[in-house]
Enzyme design. Structure first.
Site, mmCIF file in Angstrom:
data_model
loop_
_atom_site.group_PDB
_atom_site.id
_atom_site.type_symbol
_atom_site.label_atom_id
_atom_site.label_comp_id
_atom_site.label_asym_id
_atom_site.label_seq_id
_atom_site.Cartn_x
_atom_site.Cartn_y
_atom_site.Cartn_z
ATOM 1 N N ALA A 197 -1.779 21.964 27.436
ATOM 2 C CA ALA A 197 -1.709 20.902 26.431
ATOM 3 C C ALA A 197 -1.306 19.564 27.059
ATOM 4 O O ALA A 197 -1.375 18.526 26.414
ATOM 5 C CB ALA A 197 -0.730 21.285 25.330
ATOM 6 N N ASN B 170 3.841 28.585 29.231
ATOM 7 C CA ASN B 170 4.416 27.269 29.029
ATOM 8 C C ASN B 170 4.272 26.819 27.577
ATOM 9 O O ASN B 170 5.244 26.846 26.819
ATOM 10 C CB ASN B 170 3.772 26.266 29.997
ATOM 11 C CG ASN B 170 4.499 24.942 30.033
ATOM 12 O OD1 ASN B 170 5.368 24.673 29.213
ATOM 13 N ND2 ASN B 170 4.165 24.096 30.970
ATOM 14 N N ASP B 171 3.059 26.436 27.182
ATOM 15 C CA ASP B 171 2.868 25.852 25.849
ATOM 16 C C ASP B 171 3.328 26.785 24.726
ATOM 17 O O ASP B 171 3.816 26.309 23.700
ATOM 18 C CB ASP B 171 1.392 25.494 25.648
ATOM 19 C CG ASP B 171 0.957 24.368 26.585
ATOM 20 O OD1 ASP B 171 1.827 23.578 26.989
ATOM 21 O OD2 ASP B 171 -0.235 24.296 26.910
ATOM 22 N N VAL B 172 3.196 28.107 24.913
ATOM 23 C CA VAL B 172 3.544 29.033 23.828
ATOM 24 C C VAL B 172 5.054 29.166 23.639
ATOM 25 O O VAL B 172 5.505 29.861 22.743
ATOM 26 C CB VAL B 172 2.932 30.441 24.046
ATOM 27 C CG1 VAL B 172 1.414 30.366 24.037
ATOM 28 C CG2 VAL B 172 3.434 31.086 25.320
ATOM 29 N N THR B 173 5.855 28.491 24.496
ATOM 30 C CA THR B 173 7.307 28.492 24.317
ATOM 31 C C THR B 173 7.834 27.093 24.029
ATOM 32 O O THR B 173 9.034 26.876 23.989
ATOM 33 C CB THR B 173 8.017 29.000 25.594
ATOM 34 O OG1 THR B 173 7.735 28.087 26.663
ATOM 35 C CG2 THR B 173 7.546 30.381 26.002
#
Lengths: 95, 468
Positions: free
Chosen positions: B434, B393-396
């Site tokens: 996050a 999720n957060d890394v995209t």
């Protein structure tokens, strides 16, 4: 004091050697690198064997602490190298 | 055996460790490298057993036997998805062993005195106290990290804003006690106090750190376990302990740095958890998502995949949670069988430890040549037909690139939104670690495939087979 400086030099050089070597490890192998280097840090086993076996008759605390340290360090070493081997063999299979 | 011979053999063992780590720089030589390092360890142990200082072999062999038995069982039983927990335990045991060695040295000096005096004695004592401090922090810190990874302890951020002052206070108190111990102003009571303070410090350091920051913590504890071993080496004046401890310490520190760079955060920031700053406007998830999120069925996604020439799969921690690595391999094989190019784009902090995703994919027999780093993947997303995001999720999240006010602004991400279509396999629209909504989900070229990761992928593979 002189001996200490020699050991400190050894430490500093080894840190630099480690940095040079490890920056070359590809991200794919970072987990095996951690478990493998972790097994190497089990080298404390040398200190543990000397502490447990050095024949301090005056107390029971020292051999007991040495024994616990040996058990911990042995698990660290044996499990560390074996599990690293298990992981690395998977990377080799199709490579 | 005399001490000169012993030290020469220790040097040989240290060289084997260096060659072993050098072997780890390439997948092809890595197995051999690991075996060389293991050989070095065996050599060091055998040589130590031949040392004339060792008299009581019963205790030594009992310890070796118990440790070997437990170690073998652990290494055979552990699942690849549990590797972060395994490394946490091993870090902790390494730290615990150094603590044990340092404590044994302290009590044997206390009981039988020492021939050391003056500066040498001060150095030896300082090394003991340092090994105790670092060893104990590693031991209890790893125990807490294990608890969080195993979900025995809550994985979320625990603690309050004053936590950093408690940590600082504990550290300063430890240093003060060390000073008094080295100056002989405190006895064994003070020593036990130091052990207690250090154990507490390890716990309070790791307790506030959340799940997604675990890669940094694991790498840092790895470094500590090495430094603790080196400190134990300074106590005994032992070259092999110092060299190997330094190597491991360097390794852990580099990995820590790589993880911090990948999150665009400083080490202090990770340790003291500034990420959960609640000031500033909160971004409303409904506003981002409302009316803009497209949901697709496995059939629809399969149709997209049928025509795709180039497919990139982005794995995240959700893949490990769903144990979906084998299902993903079958899907990739099916796509390759249909003539598509399939690659895996792996963000440095995907998962719970450095390289976590690579190990899982390797377990499912995915070729490591197909695993690409963030730097290798990002230039190619614009040429990609379909990106499958599985449990990441957060890394995209494009906010990291575009939204200056966002807490993750500046974190390097995988630019999956540049692809023709993006399919996100996820249970719901719930935020990642996050706590931010992901505008990617609302983009025109993105569709959501809601469901369990493993089941969704198996459905896709099944539909593709039917179509063939």
């Amino acid at each position: 004091m002189e001996a200490f400086i020699v050991l400190l030099s050894l430490f500093a050089l080894a840190v630099f050697l480690g940095v040079e070597l490890i920056t070359k490890v590809p991200p794919t192998l970072h987990t095996p690198l951690m478990s493998g280097s972790n097994a190497i840090s089990g080298i404390t086993i040398v200190g543990a064997i000397l502490a447990a076996g050095s024949g301090d008759e005056s107390s029971t605390v020292v051999p007991l602490l040495g024994f616990v340290a040996i058990v911990f360090a042995t698990i660290n070493v044996v499990a560390g190298f074996m599990v690293t081997n298990r992981m690395l063999k998977m990377f080799k299979r199709r490579g | 055996m005399n001490s000169i011979m012993i030290n020469l053999f220790y040097l040989l063992a240290a060289l084997l460790f260096v060659m072993g780590i050098k072997g780890l720089t390439r997948p092809k030589t890595a197995v051999r490298g690991n075996r060389l390092a293991a050989l070095g360890m065996l050599l060091a142990i055998v040589i130590t057993l031949l040392d004339r200082q060792v008299i009581h072999y019963e205790i030594v062999f009992a310890g070796l036997a118990v440790g070997t038995l437990i170690g073998v069982l652990m290494a055979i039983k552990v699942q690849m998805t549990s590797m972060p927990q395994m490394v946490a335990i091993l870090n902790g045991l390494g730290g615990g062993a150094s603590l044990g060695v340092a404590a044994a040295s302290y009590f044997s000096v206390l009981a039988s005195g020492t021939e050391l005096s003056g500066v040498t004695l001060v150095i030896a004592k300082s090394a003991i106290m340092l090994a105790v401090l670092i060893g104990a922090v590693t031991f209890s810190g790893s125990a807490v990290a294990f608890g969080k990874l195993q979900e025995v302890l809550p994985g979320q951020v625990i603690g309050f804003s004053g936590m950093k002052f408690i940590n600082l206070g504990l550290l300063l108190a430890s240093v003060a006690v060390i000073f008094l111990l080295v100056n002989n102003q405190l006895g064994s009571g003070g020593f036990l106090l130091l052990v207690g303070l250090a154990l507490l410090l390890g716990g309070t350091l790791v307790m506030p750190i959340g799940g997604a920051d675990m890669p940094v913590v694991i790498a840092l504890l790895n470094a500590y376990s090495g430094i603790a071993a080196a400190a134990a080496g300074f106590i005994m004046g032992n070259n092999v302990l110092i060299i190997s401890g330094a190597l491991v310490g360097a390794s852990g520190l580099i990995l820590t740095k790589i993880m911090c760079v990948a999150m665009n955060r400083s080490l202090l920031n990770v340790l003291f958890g500034k990420m959960v700053a609640s000031d500033g406007p909160t971004i409303d998830a409904d506003e981002v998502y409302q009316g803009k999120v497209t949901s697709a069925s496995p059939d629809e996604v399969s149709m997209m995949l049928e025509d795709a020439q180039r497919v990139v799969i982005v794995p995240g921690f959700g893949l490990a949670m769903a144990q979906a690595q084998h299902a993903v391999r079958e899907l990739a094989d099916t796509l390759v069988g249909r003539g598509a190019i399939v690659e895996f784009a792996i963000h440095p902090v995907a998962g719970r430890m450095p390289g976590h995703m690579n190990v899982l994919l390797a377990e499912a027999e995915i070729d490591y040549e197909a695993m690409k780093t963030m730097e290798q993947s990002n230039p190619n997303f614009s040429k990609t037909d379909v990106v499958l995001v599985i449990g990441a999720n957060d890394v995209t999240n494009p906010m990291a690139r575009e939204d200056k006010g966002s807490p993750i602004y500046g974190m390097p991400i995988l630019n999956v939104d540049e692809a023709k279509s993006v399919v996100i396999i996820k249970r719901s629209l719930s935020p990642g670690f996050a706590g931010l909504p992901n505008p990617l989900f609302a983009m025109d070229n993105a569709v959501m495939l809601f469901g369990d990761g493993k089941q969704a992928i198996m459905d896709l593979t099944a539909v593709l087979h039917e179509a063939a």
